[in-house]
Design a protein around this motif. Structure first.
Motif, PDB file in Angstrom:
ATOM      1  N   GLY A  51      48.561 -87.348  53.918  1.00  0.00           N
ATOM      2  CA  GLY A  51      49.619 -88.831  54.189  1.00  0.00           C
ATOM      3  C   GLY A  51      47.986 -89.933  53.554  1.00  0.00           C
ATOM      4  N   VAL A  52      47.104 -89.433  53.714  1.00  0.00           N
ATOM      5  CA  VAL A  52      45.659 -89.943  53.391  1.00  0.00           C
ATOM      6  C   VAL A  52      44.248 -89.338  52.065  1.00  0.00           C
ATOM      7  N   PHE A  53      44.568 -89.285  51.654  1.00  0.00           N
ATOM      8  CA  PHE A  53      42.519 -88.689  50.993  1.00  0.00           C
ATOM      9  C   PHE A  53      41.934 -89.484  51.553  1.00  0.00           C
ATOM     10  N   THR A  54      41.826 -90.519  50.930  1.00  0.00           N
ATOM     11  CA  THR A  54      40.696 -91.399  51.374  1.00  0.00           C
ATOM     12  C   THR A  54      40.571 -93.238  50.639  1.00  0.00           C
ATOM     13  N   ALA A  55      40.710 -93.518  52.006  1.00  0.00           N
ATOM     14  CA  ALA A  55      40.531 -95.272  51.625  1.00  0.00           C
ATOM     15  C   ALA A  55      39.749 -95.746  50.566  1.00  0.00           C
ATOM     16  N   GLY A  56      38.394 -95.051  50.574  1.00  0.00           N
ATOM     17  CA  GLY A  56      37.419 -94.903  49.648  1.00  0.00           C
ATOM     18  C   GLY A  56      36.586 -96.075  50.907  1.00  0.00           C
ATOM     19  N   ASN A  57      35.205 -96.128  50.605  1.00  0.00           N
ATOM     20  CA  ASN A  57      33.702 -96.875  51.584  1.00  0.00           C
ATOM     21  C   ASN A  57      34.466 -97.551  52.547  1.00  0.00           C
ATOM     22  N   ASP A  58      34.280 -97.551  53.843  1.00  0.00           N
ATOM     23  CA  ASP A  58      34.190 -97.608  54.503  1.00  0.00           C
ATOM     24  C   ASP A  58      33.111 -99.444  54.697  1.00  0.00           C
ATOM     25  N   VAL A  81      35.690 -77.961  40.698  1.00  0.00           N
ATOM     26  CA  VAL A  81      36.216 -78.593  41.248  1.00  0.00           C
ATOM     27  C   VAL A  81      37.379 -78.591  41.293  1.00  0.00           C
ATOM     28  N   ILE A  82      38.840 -79.114  41.698  1.00  0.00           N
ATOM     29  CA  ILE A  82      39.669 -79.500  41.744  1.00  0.00           C
ATOM     30  C   ILE A  82      40.050 -79.911  43.547  1.00  0.00           C
ATOM     31  N   ALA A  83      40.423 -81.466  43.021  1.00  0.00           N
ATOM     32  CA  ALA A  83      41.217 -82.624  43.982  1.00  0.00           C
ATOM     33  C   ALA A  83      42.656 -82.230  44.794  1.00  0.00           C
ATOM     34  N   ALA A  84      43.401 -82.641  45.465  1.00  0.00           N
ATOM     35  CA  ALA A  84      44.348 -82.641  46.099  1.00  0.00           C
ATOM     36  C   ALA A  84      44.371 -83.509  47.135  1.00  0.00           C
ATOM     37  N   VAL A  85      45.932 -84.922  46.218  1.00  0.00           N
ATOM     38  CA  VAL A  85      45.483 -85.709  46.643  1.00  0.00           C
ATOM     39  C   VAL A  85      46.563 -86.143  47.106  1.00  0.00           C
ATOM     40  N   ASP A  86      46.526 -86.164  48.592  1.00  0.00           N
ATOM     41  CA  ASP A  86      47.836 -86.710  49.551  1.00  0.00           C
ATOM     42  C   ASP A  86      48.310 -88.133  50.444  1.00  0.00           C
ATOM     43  N   GLY A  87      48.327 -88.463  49.568  1.00  0.00           N
ATOM     44  CA  GLY A  87      48.411 -90.218  50.341  1.00  0.00           C
ATOM     45  C   GLY A  87      47.426 -91.189  49.259  1.00  0.00           C
ATOM     46  N   LEU A  88      46.703 -91.988  50.018  1.00  0.00           N
ATOM     47  CA  LEU A  88      45.955 -92.743  49.803  1.00  0.00           C
ATOM     48  C   LEU A  88      44.962 -92.703  49.008  1.00  0.00           C
ATOM     49  N   ALA A  89      44.391 -92.760  48.209  1.00  0.00           N
ATOM     50  CA  ALA A  89      43.118 -92.679  46.754  1.00  0.00           C
ATOM     51  C   ALA A  89      42.155 -93.745  46.574  1.00  0.00           C
ATOM     52  N   ILE A  90      41.790 -94.969  47.891  1.00  0.00           N
ATOM     53  CA  ILE A  90      41.571 -95.825  46.961  1.00  0.00           C
ATOM     54  C   ILE A  90      39.517 -96.076  46.937  1.00  0.00           C
ATOM     55  N   ILE A  97      36.464 -95.134  45.765  1.00  0.00           N
ATOM     56  CA  ILE A  97      36.096 -94.165  45.245  1.00  0.00           C
ATOM     57  C   ILE A  97      37.098 -92.579  45.194  1.00  0.00           C
ATOM     58  N   GLY A  98      37.716 -92.952  46.038  1.00  0.00           N
ATOM     59  CA  GLY A  98      38.813 -91.594  46.296  1.00  0.00           C
ATOM     60  C   GLY A  98      39.781 -91.770  44.868  1.00  0.00           C
ATOM     61  N   THR A  99      39.465 -93.024  43.999  1.00  0.00           N
ATOM     62  CA  THR A  99      39.964 -92.250  43.029  1.00  0.00           C
ATOM     63  C   THR A  99      39.070 -92.491  41.742  1.00  0.00           C
ATOM     64  N   THR A 100      37.919 -93.191  42.273  1.00  0.00           N
ATOM     65  CA  THR A 100      37.068 -92.568  40.796  1.00  0.00           C
ATOM     66  C   THR A 100      36.327 -91.444  40.741  1.00  0.00           C
ATOM     67  N   LEU A 101      35.900 -90.959  42.232  1.00  0.00           N
ATOM     68  CA  LEU A 101      35.674 -89.354  41.837  1.00  0.00           C
ATOM     69  C   LEU A 101      36.867 -88.097  40.824  1.00  0.00           C
ATOM     70  N   VAL A 105      48.930 -92.762  45.618  1.00  0.00           N
ATOM     71  CA  VAL A 105      48.819 -94.420  45.497  1.00  0.00           C
ATOM     72  C   VAL A 105      47.418 -94.211  44.676  1.00  0.00           C
ATOM     73  N   PHE A 106      47.273 -94.390  44.080  1.00  0.00           N
ATOM     74  CA  PHE A 106      45.943 -94.900  43.474  1.00  0.00           C
ATOM     75  C   PHE A 106      45.646 -96.039  42.521  1.00  0.00           C
ATOM     76  N   LYS A 107      44.366 -96.765  43.370  1.00  0.00           N
ATOM     77  CA  LYS A 107      44.201 -98.236  43.485  1.00  0.00           C
ATOM     78  C   LYS A 107      42.375 -97.825  43.362  1.00  0.00           C
ATOM     79  N   THR A 108      41.596 -99.163  42.490  1.00  0.00           N
ATOM     80  CA  THR A 108      40.589 -99.170  42.295  1.00  0.00           C
ATOM     81  C   THR A 108      39.786-100.307  42.322  1.00  0.00           C
ATOM     82  N   PRO A 109      39.950-101.529  43.846  1.00  0.00           N
ATOM     83  CA  PRO A 109      39.780-102.422  43.810  1.00  0.00           C
ATOM     84  C   PRO A 109      38.992-103.367  43.921  1.00  0.00           C
ATOM     85  N   PHE A 110      37.798-103.016  43.062  1.00  0.00           N
ATOM     86  CA  PHE A 110      36.748-103.144  42.572  1.00  0.00           C
ATOM     87  C   PHE A 110      36.001-104.732  42.499  1.00  0.00           C
TER      88      PHE A 110
END
Length: 258
Positions: free
Chosen positions: A58-65, A98-107, A109-113, A127-132
């Motif tokens: 349900g979650v790839f990554t929310a990006g940088n901590d 390199v293969i990415a498997a995206v389940d859930g949030l990709a915020i 750098i989760g989208t950038t990578l 869900v893909f978002k780059t809120p820079f």
């Protein structure tokens, strides 16, 4: 090594998995370092032919901590290499697919990578978002060049300027991911593709990736470059195995090649 990153290798496939679900897999400096080390090792390891980047259910990554980020703001190219840059350079420099498997949030750098992966697949709840810009920041790691080249400047502006979210269907229609699967099938589908790649001639796979990721050049120059590599591969043991297998009406066995 941090427990927030899990690294497993099986059947020539190295899986690097975000494992901090309580924080939506937000990435810390130790996590970036662990991923960089896993990629660097994969690149040099004959027992690894494919790398998979994945998250938790349900979650790839929310990006940088953000706390980690504020404590040690990275300055890319500004001196000592920060862990995030080491990770992204290891990703960009990886000679193996390199293969990415995206389940859930990709915020963030989760989208950038994803722009630096060879294949990317999403679950239907991705869900893909780059809120820079929303964070008063700028795009990162080449996304301001790669994304407009991939989807066009006006479409890229939806992510990089407006900070809009793309669901899985929109991400696929705009070529950010190759395909979308039900969440329960995503990892099965990615594993199938990773195994398919791992069974192919490793030298030929590396050559194809190197050509695909090479900077643009005049078409005639690219044709000549391809021709030289093609000629080299015609003399390879991998090619001999492929032809022998074809003549013997069997699947080629590339397990002895590195």
């Amino acid at each position: 090594m941090t427990d927030a990153i899990r690294v497993e290798t099986s059947d020539y496939i190295r899986t690097i998995r975000f494992n901090r679900p309580d924080k939506k897999n937000a990435i810390t400096r130790p996590m970036y370092t662990a991923m960089a080390e896993a990629l660097e090792d994969a690149n040099a390891n004959r027992e690894v032919r494919v790398v998979v980047l994945a998250g938790s259910e349900g979650v790839f990554t929310a990006g940088n901590d953000l706390v980690d980020f504020i404590e040690a703001p990275p300055h890319i190219g500004g001196g000592d290499m920060p862990p995030v840059e080491r990770f992204m350079r290891a990703l960009m420099d990886c000679e193996k697919p390199v293969i990415a498997a995206v389940d859930g949030l990709a915020i963030g750098i989760g989208t950038t990578l994803l722009l630096h992966c060879d294949l990317a697949y999403a679950s239907d709840r991705a869900v893909f978002k780059t809120p820079f810009v929303d964070l008063a920041l700028a795009p990162e790691f080449g996304s301001s060049q790669i994304l407009p080249g991939l989807v066009g400047r006006a479409v890229a502006g939806e992510l990089l300027l407006l900070g809009e979210s793309w669901d899985a269907a929109k991400a696929m229609s705009r070529h950010l991911v190759a395909d979308v699967f039900p969440a329960g099938r995503l990892e099965e589908e990615v594993t199938h593709r990773a195994r398919t790649l791992a069974a192919k001639a490793p030298g030929a796979v590396r050559a194809a990736k190197a050509l695909m990721t090479r900077p643009g050049e005049p078409l005639v120059e690219r044709i000549v470059r391809e021709g030289g590599i093609f000629a080299d591969l015609l003399r390879s043991e991998e090619f001999k195995e492929a032809v022998t297998a074809f003549m013997e009406r069997r699947k080629p066995d590339f397990s002895k090649f590195g």
